[in-house]
Design an enzyme around this catalytic site. Structure first.
Site, PDB file in Angstrom:
ATOM      1  N   TYR A   1       4.587 -25.603  33.178  1.00 46.53           N
ATOM      2  CA  TYR A   1       3.487 -24.469  32.440  1.00 46.53           C
ATOM      3  C   TYR A   1       4.067 -24.150  31.100  1.00 46.53           C
ATOM      4  O   TYR A   1       3.336 -23.864  30.378  1.00 46.53           O
ATOM      5  CB  TYR A   1       3.599 -23.480  33.368  1.00 46.53           C
TER       6      TYR A   1
ATOM      7  N   LEU B   1     -20.239 -33.434  31.997  1.00 45.31           N
ATOM      8  CA  LEU B   1     -20.339 -34.901  31.626  1.00 45.31           C
ATOM      9  C   LEU B   1     -20.982 -35.856  32.511  1.00 45.31           C
ATOM     10  O   LEU B   1     -21.855 -36.819  31.994  1.00 45.31           O
ATOM     11  CB  LEU B   1     -18.874 -35.376  31.366  1.00 45.31           C
TER      12      LEU B   1
ATOM     13  N   SER C   1     -15.832 -29.678  38.175  1.00 45.41           N
ATOM     14  CA  SER C   1     -16.171 -30.891  39.160  1.00 45.41           C
ATOM     15  C   SER C   1     -16.799 -30.410  40.341  1.00 45.41           C
ATOM     16  O   SER C   1     -17.351 -31.245  41.162  1.00 45.41           O
ATOM     17  CB  SER C   1     -14.906 -31.766  39.398  1.00 45.41           C
TER      18      SER C   1
ATOM     19  N   ASN D   1     -10.347 -21.869  33.824  1.00 52.73           N
ATOM     20  CA  ASN D   1      -9.272 -22.682  32.802  1.00 52.73           C
ATOM     21  C   ASN D   1      -8.440 -21.395  32.474  1.00 52.73           C
ATOM     22  O   ASN D   1      -8.387 -20.196  32.416  1.00 52.73           O
ATOM     23  CB  ASN D   1      -9.822 -22.989  31.361  1.00 52.73           C
ATOM     24  N   ILE D   2      -7.113 -22.005  32.416  1.00 58.28           N
ATOM     25  CA  ILE D   2      -5.946 -21.085  31.973  1.00 58.28           C
ATOM     26  C   ILE D   2      -5.467 -21.023  30.455  1.00 58.28           C
ATOM     27  O   ILE D   2      -4.567 -20.390  29.879  1.00 58.28           O
ATOM     28  CB  ILE D   2      -4.662 -21.486  32.878  1.00 58.28           C
TER      29      ILE D   2
ATOM     30  N   HIS E   1      -8.265 -18.131  37.470  1.00 60.58           N
ATOM     31  CA  HIS E   1      -7.416 -18.930  38.087  1.00 60.58           C
ATOM     32  C   HIS E   1      -6.130 -18.491  37.042  1.00 60.58           C
ATOM     33  O   HIS E   1      -5.243 -18.995  37.134  1.00 60.58           O
ATOM     34  CB  HIS E   1      -7.540 -20.333  37.929  1.00 60.58           C
TER      35      HIS E   1
ATOM     36  N   ARG F   1       2.544 -26.688  29.055  1.00 60.78           N
ATOM     37  CA  ARG F   1       1.244 -26.302  28.649  1.00 60.78           C
ATOM     38  C   ARG F   1       1.027 -25.093  27.967  1.00 60.78           C
ATOM     39  O   ARG F   1       0.045 -25.244  26.908  1.00 60.78           O
ATOM     40  CB  ARG F   1       0.579 -25.956  30.080  1.00 60.78           C
TER      41      ARG F   1
ATOM     42  N   CYS G   1       8.032  -6.501  40.307  1.00 59.99           N
ATOM     43  CA  CYS G   1       7.111  -5.466  40.246  1.00 59.99           C
ATOM     44  C   CYS G   1       5.538  -5.668  40.108  1.00 59.99           C
ATOM     45  O   CYS G   1       4.814  -4.684  40.186  1.00 59.99           O
ATOM     46  CB  CYS G   1       7.585  -4.261  39.077  1.00 59.99           C
TER      47      CYS G   1
HETATM   48  P1  OAD Z   1     -11.831 -31.103  36.954  1.00 62.36           P
HETATM   49  O1  OAD Z   1     -10.958 -31.948  36.328  1.00 62.36           O
HETATM   50  O2  OAD Z   1     -11.726 -31.076  38.516  1.00 62.36           O
HETATM   51  O3  OAD Z   1     -13.480 -31.271  36.390  1.00 62.36           O
HETATM   52  C1  OAD Z   1     -13.812 -31.366  35.095  1.00 62.36           C
HETATM   53  C2  OAD Z   1     -15.048 -31.975  35.011  1.00 62.36           C
HETATM   54  O4  OAD Z   1     -15.497 -31.582  33.678  1.00 62.36           O
HETATM   55  C3  OAD Z   1     -15.424 -32.919  35.577  1.00 62.36           C
HETATM   56  O5  OAD Z   1     -16.693 -32.996  36.473  1.00 62.36           O
HETATM   57  C4  OAD Z   1     -15.718 -34.099  34.426  1.00 62.36           C
HETATM   58  O6  OAD Z   1     -16.737 -34.977  34.456  1.00 62.36           O
HETATM   59  C5  OAD Z   1     -15.993 -32.801  33.224  1.00 62.36           C
HETATM   60  N1  OAD Z   1     -15.960 -33.379  31.826  1.00 62.36           N
HETATM   61  C6  OAD Z   1     -14.896 -33.901  31.281  1.00 62.36           C
HETATM   62  N2  OAD Z   1     -15.159 -33.934  29.957  1.00 62.36           N
HETATM   63  C7  OAD Z   1     -16.315 -33.307  29.904  1.00 62.36           C
HETATM   64  C8  OAD Z   1     -16.989 -32.966  28.682  1.00 62.36           C
HETATM   65  N3  OAD Z   1     -16.394 -33.309  27.368  1.00 62.36           N
HETATM   66  N4  OAD Z   1     -18.119 -32.387  28.714  1.00 62.36           N
HETATM   67  C9  OAD Z   1     -18.535 -31.806  29.779  1.00 62.36           C
HETATM   68  N5  OAD Z   1     -18.003 -32.010  31.133  1.00 62.36           N
HETATM   69  C10 OAD Z   1     -16.734 -32.876  30.781  1.00 62.36           C
HETATM   70  O7  OAD Z   1     -11.715 -29.659  36.384  1.00 62.36           O
HETATM   71  P2  OAD Z   1     -12.201 -28.136  37.032  1.00 62.36           P
HETATM   72  O8  OAD Z   1     -13.450 -28.411  37.951  1.00 62.36           O
HETATM   73  O9  OAD Z   1     -11.962 -27.085  36.155  1.00 62.36           O
HETATM   74  O10 OAD Z   1      -7.205 -24.862  39.602  1.00 62.36           O
HETATM   75  O11 OAD Z   1     -10.973 -27.925  38.179  1.00 62.36           O
HETATM   76  C11 OAD Z   1     -11.002 -26.742  38.932  1.00 62.36           C
HETATM   77  C12 OAD Z   1      -9.488 -26.501  39.406  1.00 62.36           C
HETATM   78  O12 OAD Z   1      -8.776 -27.199  40.169  1.00 62.36           O
HETATM   79  C13 OAD Z   1      -8.825 -25.855  38.169  1.00 62.36           C
HETATM   80  O13 OAD Z   1      -9.071 -24.565  37.659  1.00 62.36           O
HETATM   81  C14 OAD Z   1      -7.714 -26.082  38.746  1.00 62.36           C
HETATM   82  C15 OAD Z   1      -7.705 -27.250  39.640  1.00 62.36           C
HETATM   83  O14 OAD Z   1      -6.693 -27.415  40.516  1.00 62.36           O
HETATM   84  C16 OAD Z   1      -6.063 -24.253  39.641  1.00 62.36           C
HETATM   85  O15 OAD Z   1      -4.942 -24.694  39.268  1.00 62.36           O
HETATM   86  C17 OAD Z   1      -5.932 -23.243  40.766  1.00 62.36           C
HETATM   87 ZN    ZN Z   2       8.791  -6.453  36.516  1.00 59.60          ZN
END
Ligand code: OAD
Ligand code: ZN
Length: 228
Positions: A52, A198, A173, A88-89, A105, A55, A116
């Site tokens: 992290y 996408l 996704s 997104n973080i 998240h 990141r 604390c």
């Molecule tokens: P994913 O990586 O699962 O999905 C990203 C999505 O974005 C996919 O469906 C891609 O097709 C799409 N994509 C990629 N490039 C793109 C673009 N240029 N324009 C539009 N769409 C695009 O990411 P998340 O759905 O955000 O959680 O994942 C959900 C959670 O899973 C995250 O917040 C994280 C992860 O584990 C934690 O860390 C708790």
């Molecule tokens: Zn503290």
């Protein structure tokens, strides 16, 4: 018109922030369960911190794209009637000009004290175990919601979804709950639902309208349409 926008990694992809579910199934070379669970942190905190910290440092090298900026334009027009909920973080929505953003998240630029329970703004590394500015204990962890933990702000999010006229899901996704269920909740409350991704997401069929292509193109076009 009340609008709730849900964003995922895809909205930041064109800024150069990698998505989670890439072809190799790895997140920046790591299995998600090795860096994004409380168990991983208990077993190997230094590995998790290094991940992290990298990141967080990488945020300095990326910029918001036209999708983030279009959502800021939408907020200028709608004010409190727009809520952006992001999985997104990163901080690209804020740097793109949005102010009404809920990070369900957690955030890279925040630390959570295991002593604390304070959440404190944080821009430095955590891997050298700095003391908590509130209580002085060196128990700061990334303020990120890991698998098995409860997302932030769920009450506010559900309330906004109930009231929404339009629900837009961008760049996610649809693989991770509870966010993946927001479309059905919003639809049950009467919202029109739109997917901008996408490619078709896991829940693409649940949306009234699904458009597929890069967020930097689809989001500005959709915002123009909504405001036109
Ligand atoms: P994913 O990586 O699962 O999905 C990203 C999505 O974005 C996919 O469906 C891609 O097709 C799409 N994509 C990629 N490039 C793109 C673009 N240029 N324009 C539009 N769409 C695009 O990411 P998340 O759905 O955000 O959680 O994942 C959900 C959670 O899973 C995250 O917040 C994280 C992860 O584990 C934690 O860390 C708790
Ligand atoms: Zn503290």
């Amino acid at each position: 018109m009340k609008v709730v926008v849900l964003t995922g990694a895809g909205v930041s992809a064109e800024s150069g922030v990698p998505t989670f579910r890439d072809a190799d199934g790895l997140w920046e070379g790591h299995r998600v369960e090795d860096v994004a669970t409380p168990e991983a942190y208990d077993l190997q905190p230094s590995v998790v911190h290094r991940f992290y910290d990298a990141r967080r440092a990488a945020l300095a090298g990326v910029e918001p794209n036209d999708a983030h900026r279009a959502l800021a334009v939408l907020e200028e027009a709608l004010g409190d009637d727009l809520l952006v909920v992001t999985q997104n973080i990163d901080d690209l929505h804020e740097r793109g000009g949005s102010t009404r953003v809920l990070h369900m998240h957690g955030e890279l630029r925040s630390a959570l004290c295991r002593g604390c329970r304070s959440r404190v703004a944080w821009t430095e590394d955590l891997g050298d175990y700095p003391p908590c500015p509130r209580c002085g204990v060196s128990e700061l962890r990334p303020d990120v919601v890991w698998f098995g933990e409860i997302p932030y702000e769920m009450d506010r999010i559900m309330a906004a979804l109930e009231e929404a006229d339009v629900f837009v899901s961008i760049g996610t996704s649809g693989a991770v709950y509870p966010a993946a269920g927001f479309v059905q909740y919003a639809a049950a409350g009467g919202a029109r639902t739109v997917e901008l991704n996408l490619e078709p997401s896991a829940g693409s069929h649940l949306f009234d309208d699904a458009r597929h292509g890069p967020a930097s193109v689809l989001v500005p076009a959709f915002v123009r349409e909504l405001l036109g």
